[in-house]
Write a protein that holds these residues in place. Structure first.
Motif, PDB file in Angstrom:
ATOM      1  N   UNK B  24       0.875  -1.177   0.000  1.00 23.48           N
ATOM      2  CA  UNK B  24       0.000   0.000   0.000  1.00 23.48           C
ATOM      3  C   UNK B  24       0.910   1.225   0.000  1.00 23.48           C
ATOM      4  N   UNK B  25       1.104   1.774  -1.187  1.00 26.08           N
ATOM      5  CA  UNK B  25       2.033   2.897  -1.328  1.00 26.08           C
ATOM      6  C   UNK B  25       1.483   3.923  -2.318  1.00 26.08           C
ATOM      7  N   UNK B  26       2.349   4.769  -2.823  1.00 24.31           N
ATOM      8  CA  UNK B  26       1.892   5.821  -3.736  1.00 24.31           C
ATOM      9  C   UNK B  26       1.225   5.281  -4.990  1.00 24.31           C
ATOM     10  N   UNK B  27       1.573   4.058  -5.355  1.00 23.25           N
ATOM     11  CA  UNK B  27       1.031   3.498  -6.595  1.00 23.25           C
ATOM     12  C   UNK B  27      -0.435   3.099  -6.480  1.00 23.25           C
ATOM     13  N   UNK B  28      -0.875   2.780  -5.274  1.00 27.43           N
ATOM     14  CA  UNK B  28      -2.271   2.324  -5.162  1.00 27.43           C
ATOM     15  C   UNK B  28      -3.054   2.977  -4.022  1.00 27.43           C
ATOM     16  N   UNK B  29      -2.444   3.933  -3.326  1.00 28.99           N
ATOM     17  CA  UNK B  29      -3.143   4.582  -2.211  1.00 28.99           C
ATOM     18  C   UNK B  29      -4.401   5.308  -2.697  1.00 28.99           C
ATOM     19  N   UNK B  30      -4.291   5.939  -3.879  1.00 25.23           N
ATOM     20  CA  UNK B  30      -5.461   6.659  -4.410  1.00 25.23           C
ATOM     21  C   UNK B  30      -6.605   5.681  -4.725  1.00 25.23           C
TER      22      UNK B  30
END
Lengths: 253, 115
Positions: B24-30
């Motif tokens: 869960x990081x910048x790539x899929x947090x949105x």
């Protein structure tokens, strides 16, 4: 330079790798190779502090010898050097079977004073490159026998710093981020270098309030707090008005 | 580390269980925020985040949780974390979030708060 009766030649790896000493080493290495020995021994007895430059020198010597069909062997290898080679997955290549080492190879132990692993990465400021770089860094950390929580924190610090560079420094996705980690006895020192716009994280006040963040439905802006809390020392330098150098230290008890 | 995607399943009319996957990081947090927001809009006042597979969480991942909790609480529900690995819990501890999040050991315990 020494020559023995079995056509094994020996060359000493310099203790300090200056431009002059490396040039001299290359010169001597070339002269030895031209003699066409069956074996070249790389005498590592002078290496007190193992650096990536030493490893590069060993690699260059190995490559040049292999190209000429000359076998190489390391001798007087300290445990610190062995450990660095293991971290870099080069121990099989350079040391092969440990039993083949001279008896005195394992006797020196300067671990308390030596770097046990230097790690360098260059990658693009782009999400997939960062993911791959993190995987490489994770691989490096896994070999240092660090506490689990420390490893997690270092991974997060790495990710947060390079993601900040990618998202907020104004660099293009083709820009290069340089990363260097040096693991010492009681700490790891990480240096991040980029050419984005100036940003001094040490000048930013950290006053994270969880209750306020939740009430205000805040979704961003926790990265610097995490970096600060997960490291022990942070310094920032702007070089030549174009290069950011962020140095972070994480200490172990 | 694999890249297991975010998944979700309905537990009851008011509760949705979301598995954030392995990262869960910048790539899929949105994406995480969007899934939670849509669920809240649909009336799922309780969200259980089943972190069974979660191996890495960045500040953006933490933000995706922190930034959506209040909406659930305003609706009389909560966002409940469960099955979190020690490494994930450590990240939350570093941010002093222990007193502000509802964390349960497993899905059963989390579900017991959502009946």
């Amino acid at each position: 330079m020494l020559i023995d009766s079995k056509k094994t030649l020996v060359i000493k790896i310099p203790k300090v790798l200056s431009v002059e000493s490396v040039d001299k080493f290359h010169e001597e290495l070339g002269a030895l190779i031209n003699q066409g020995p069956a074996m070249l021994e790389l005498d590592c007895s002078r290496i007190d502090l193992v650096t990536s430059s030493h490893i590069n020198l060993l690699w260059e010597a190995r490559t040049l010898c292999l190209e000429r069909g000359i076998k190489i062997k390391l001798c007087f290898v300290s445990s610190g050097l062995i450990r660095v080679l293991k971290v870099l997955d080069l121990h099989e290549i350079f040391l092969g079977d440990k039993n083949e080492l001279p008896e005195d190879a394992l006797h020196q132990d300067h671990m308390e004073f030596q770097a046990i692993g230097e790690f360098k990465l260059e990658f693009r400021a782009e999400a997939n490159s960062i993911t791959r770089a993190l995987a490489e860094f994770r691989r490096y950390l896994s070999k240092l026998n660090l506490p689990m929580k420390g490893v997690i924190e270092l991974e997060i610090v790495f990710y947060e710093v390079v993601t900040n560079i990618r998202l907020h420094s104004g660099v293009s996705s083709d820009a290069t981020i340089m990363f260097n980690a040096n693991s010492l006895k009681n700490k790891i020192v990480m240096v991040f270098t980029d050419q984005g716009k100036a940003f001094d994280p040490t000048s930013k006040e950290q006053n994270f309030d969880p209750d306020k963040a939740i009430k205000e439905k805040k979704k961003h802006g926790f990265g610097l707090t995490m970096i600060t809390r997960m490291t022990n020392r942070m310094t920032y330098e702007r070089r030549d008005d174009r290069i950011n150098v962020l140095t972070l230290e994480k200490h172990w008890r | 580390m694999g890249n297991k995607p975010i998944s979700q399943k309905k537990l009851n009319d008011f509760t949705l269980v979301i598995n954030p996957g392995s990262v869960l990081d910048n790539n899929n947090a949105h994406e995480m925020v969007e899934i939670i927001t849509v669920a809240q809009d649909k009336g799922f006042k309780n969200i259980i985040l089943d972190m069974t597979d979660l191996e890495f969480i960045s500040s953006a991942g933490v933000g995706s949780i922190l930034g959506t909790i209040e909406t659930s609480r305003e609706a009389g529900g909560d966002i409940i974390l469960c099955n979190a690995a020690e490494s994930i819990l450590h990240v939350l501890e570093v941010l002093d979030l222990a007193d502000y999040l509802t964390v349960k050991n497993n899905l059963e315990e989390a579900a017991s708060l959502c009946s």
